[in-house]
Design a protein around this motif. Structure first.
Motif, mmCIF file in Angstrom:
data_model
loop_
_atom_site.group_PDB
_atom_site.id
_atom_site.type_symbol
_atom_site.label_atom_id
_atom_site.label_comp_id
_atom_site.label_asym_id
_atom_site.label_seq_id
_atom_site.Cartn_x
_atom_site.Cartn_y
_atom_site.Cartn_z
ATOM 1 N N ASN A 106 7.397 -1.449 7.223
ATOM 2 C CA ASN A 106 7.876 -1.458 5.838
ATOM 3 C C ASN A 106 6.892 -0.848 4.842
ATOM 4 O O ASN A 106 7.002 -1.066 3.647
ATOM 5 N N HIS A 107 5.901 -0.096 5.335
ATOM 6 C CA HIS A 107 4.963 0.484 4.371
ATOM 7 C C HIS A 107 5.663 1.585 3.571
ATOM 8 O O HIS A 107 6.529 2.295 4.079
ATOM 9 N N SER A 108 5.287 1.703 2.306
ATOM 10 C CA SER A 108 5.955 2.636 1.411
ATOM 11 C C SER A 108 5.260 3.992 1.412
ATOM 12 O O SER A 108 4.135 4.128 1.891
ATOM 13 N N PHE A 109 5.931 4.991 0.845
ATOM 14 C CA PHE A 109 5.338 6.320 0.733
ATOM 15 C C PHE A 109 4.220 6.274 -0.302
ATOM 16 O O PHE A 109 4.419 5.848 -1.441
ATOM 17 N N VAL A 110 3.054 6.717 0.100
ATOM 18 C CA VAL A 110 1.898 6.776 -0.802
ATOM 19 C C VAL A 110 1.218 8.117 -0.588
ATOM 20 O O VAL A 110 0.946 8.496 0.560
ATOM 21 N N PRO A 111 0.919 8.854 -1.650
ATOM 22 C CA PRO A 111 0.239 10.142 -1.479
ATOM 23 C C PRO A 111 -1.188 9.954 -0.972
ATOM 24 O O PRO A 111 -1.838 8.951 -1.265
ATOM 25 N N TYR A 112 -1.658 10.916 -0.231
ATOM 26 C CA TYR A 112 -3.007 10.868 0.328
ATOM 27 C C TYR A 112 -4.057 10.828 -0.787
ATOM 28 O O TYR A 112 -5.048 10.099 -0.696
ATOM 29 N N HIS A 113 -3.834 11.601 -1.854
ATOM 30 C CA HIS A 113 -4.715 11.604 -3.022
ATOM 31 C C HIS A 113 -3.925 11.204 -4.260
ATOM 32 O O HIS A 113 -2.808 11.690 -4.455
ATOM 33 N N TYR A 114 -4.491 10.361 -5.112
ATOM 34 C CA TYR A 114 -3.776 9.932 -6.313
ATOM 35 C C TYR A 114 -3.570 11.078 -7.296
ATOM 36 O O TYR A 114 -2.639 11.056 -8.105
ATOM 37 N N TYR A 115 -4.418 12.097 -7.225
ATOM 38 C CA TYR A 115 -4.312 13.223 -8.147
ATOM 39 C C TYR A 115 -3.483 14.371 -7.574
ATOM 40 O O TYR A 115 -3.371 15.429 -8.186
ATOM 41 N N GLU A 116 -2.899 14.166 -6.386
ATOM 42 C CA GLU A 116 -1.966 15.127 -5.795
ATOM 43 C C GLU A 116 -0.722 14.364 -5.348
ATOM 44 O O GLU A 116 -0.420 14.285 -4.157
ATOM 45 N N PRO A 117 0.023 13.817 -6.308
ATOM 46 C CA PRO A 117 1.112 12.884 -5.981
ATOM 47 C C PRO A 117 2.279 13.478 -5.200
ATOM 48 O O PRO A 117 3.030 12.750 -4.555
ATOM 49 N N SER A 118 2.439 14.790 -5.225
ATOM 50 C CA SER A 118 3.595 15.388 -4.549
ATOM 51 C C SER A 118 3.231 16.092 -3.252
ATOM 52 O O SER A 118 4.054 16.798 -2.667
ATOM 53 N N ARG A 119 2.011 15.873 -2.772
ATOM 54 C CA ARG A 119 1.597 16.592 -1.576
ATOM 55 C C ARG A 119 1.605 15.684 -0.343
ATOM 56 O O ARG A 119 2.625 15.109 0.007
ATOM 57 N N LEU A 120 0.489 15.540 0.336
ATOM 58 C CA LEU A 120 0.428 14.855 1.625
ATOM 59 C C LEU A 120 0.699 13.359 1.511
ATOM 60 O O LEU A 120 0.308 12.717 0.539
ATOM 61 N N GLU A 121 1.347 12.822 2.531
ATOM 62 C CA GLU A 121 1.588 11.379 2.592
ATOM 63 C C GLU A 121 0.449 10.727 3.364
ATOM 64 O O GLU A 121 0.027 11.222 4.410
ATOM 65 N N GLU A 122 -0.064 9.627 2.852
ATOM 66 C CA GLU A 122 -1.276 9.026 3.376
ATOM 67 C C GLU A 122 -1.176 8.653 4.854
ATOM 68 O O GLU A 122 -2.014 9.048 5.670
ATOM 69 N N CYS A 123 -0.192 7.866 5.215
ATOM 70 C CA CYS A 123 -0.099 7.406 6.602
ATOM 71 C C CYS A 123 0.155 8.552 7.578
ATOM 72 O O CYS A 123 -0.374 8.540 8.700
ATOM 73 N N ARG A 124 0.924 9.524 7.160
ATOM 74 C CA ARG A 124 1.142 10.690 8.022
ATOM 75 C C ARG A 124 -0.179 11.416 8.264
ATOM 76 O O ARG A 124 -0.476 11.837 9.391
ATOM 77 N N MET A 125 -0.969 11.538 7.210
ATOM 78 C CA MET A 125 -2.283 12.169 7.319
ATOM 79 C C MET A 125 -3.182 11.358 8.251
ATOM 80 O O MET A 125 -3.867 11.914 9.123
ATOM 81 N N TYR A 126 -3.168 10.058 8.098
ATOM 82 C CA TYR A 126 -3.993 9.189 8.930
ATOM 83 C C TYR A 126 -3.628 9.310 10.407
ATOM 84 O O TYR A 126 -4.498 9.420 11.267
ATOM 85 N N ARG A 127 -2.344 9.254 10.706
ATOM 86 C CA ARG A 127 -1.905 9.318 12.107
ATOM 87 C C ARG A 127 -2.231 10.671 12.724
ATOM 88 O O ARG A 127 -2.637 10.753 13.893
ATOM 89 N N THR A 128 -2.028 11.744 11.952
ATOM 90 C CA THR A 128 -2.328 13.087 12.462
ATOM 91 C C THR A 128 -3.802 13.212 12.835
ATOM 92 O O THR A 128 -4.155 13.703 13.908
ATOM 93 N N HIS A 129 -4.669 12.742 11.962
ATOM 94 C CA HIS A 129 -6.106 12.828 12.209
ATOM 95 C C HIS A 129 -6.553 11.887 13.329
ATOM 96 O O HIS A 129 -7.422 12.239 14.128
#
Length: 291
Positions: free
Chosen positions: A227-250
């Motif tokens: 149930n985790h929500s969509f959160v951007p990887y960077h707070y100053y790039e709100p429409s770019r990478l999704e945090e958890c997707r970035m984490y899993r990829t890395h």
């Protein structure tokens, strides 16, 4: 008799002068030797006159660049700490309500140095008192004229002679590698991983701060929750990478990946020792107690 008295007075004055000179020399020498040896200042002309990072603080706020910071309204709380530590080129202008306005120290990846160069008026003008600690691989940080990033830092130091720019020494990078290996049982290089800026930041913060309160960093189990929500990887790039997707990829990259999730599990063990606390979002007590 008068001659003898004069002789002793001169000898006494000479002794006082020598004592004052010796005290000055010792104090100057001590000043050069204090500080953290793993972090060395970049000077405009040569590194031979460099000295170590001399930074101590009581209660520190470490502010993540994560989108978790958005909407939290923690800015005033963050600025209320003795020191505020940020990462890379994360801005505060326009986000003050959520991330605060003060910056005492920035830990910056070699990949983010071009951002400092492009926005040097902001970083070395508005944040002129901020200390910058730069880490990177030897090929970029070498001092023989072939280190691209180190050369850029020297150029900045020449243009802004009052700036406080430090590099993480090769020995300190190796130490951080050893910490990662001791915590995970895996050789960082053989596993194809790169330590994140967050990892270097945590180690530095624990070295220089009496207590460390972390803002905007999720725990190691967050992304596995359905149930985790969509959160951007960077707070100053709100429409770019999704945090958890970035984490899993890395986390699963065979080469060149940051082990963000693994690093969070390491932090949870460190937090159980009492000096480190994750206040927003709060980490569960169960996470802290995991071995």
């Amino acid at each position: 008799m008068k001659s003898l008295r004069f002789h002793w007075i001169c000898l006494f004055l000479l002794s006082v002068c020598l004592l004052l000179w010796y005290n000055h020399v010792m104090r100057s020498g001590l000043a050069m030797k204090t500080g953290l040896r793993g972090y060395v200042r970049v000077h405009p002309n040569t590194r031979s006159a460099s000295y170590f990072l001399d930074f101590r603080c009581g209660r520190c706020a470490v502010v993540s660049s994560s989108g978790q910071m958005l909407g939290g309204a923690r800015g005033q709380e963050i600025d209320g700490h003795d020191c505020v530590i940020r990462m890379n080129a994360a801005p505060s202008i326009g986000y003050e309500a959520d991330v605060g306005n003060r910056t005492s120290l920035r830990v910056v990846s070699h990949t983010s140095v071009p951002h400092l160069v492009r926005q040097q008026g902001y970083f070395f003008g508005r944040e002129a008192e901020t200390r910058y600690v730069i880490w990177g691989p030897e090929k970029n940080m070498r001092e023989d004229g072939k280190g691209k990033i180190f050369n850029a830092l020297v150029t900045l130091a020449k243009k802004y002679p009052q700036s406080h720019i430090y590099t993480v020494t090769r020995e300190k990078v190796q130490y951080c590698d050893s910490v990662f290996q001791n915590e995970t049982g895996k050789n960082r290089m053989k596993s194809g991983a790169f330590l994140s800026t967050g990892f270097f930041t945590m180690i530095l913060a624990l070295e220089v701060c009496d207590s460390v309160l972390v803002y905007g960093m999720i725990d190691g189990s967050y992304c596995s929750n359905a149930n985790h929500s969509f959160v951007p990887y960077h707070y100053y790039e709100p429409s770019r990478l999704e945090e958890c997707r970035m984490y899993r990829t890395h986390e699963h990259a065979k080469r060149g990946g940051h082990r963000f999730i693994t690093e969070k599990l390491i932090y949870s063990r460190w937090a159980s020792q009492g000096k480190l606390r994750f206040v927003y979002p709060p980490w569960s007590q169960q996470e802290h107690q995991q071995d």
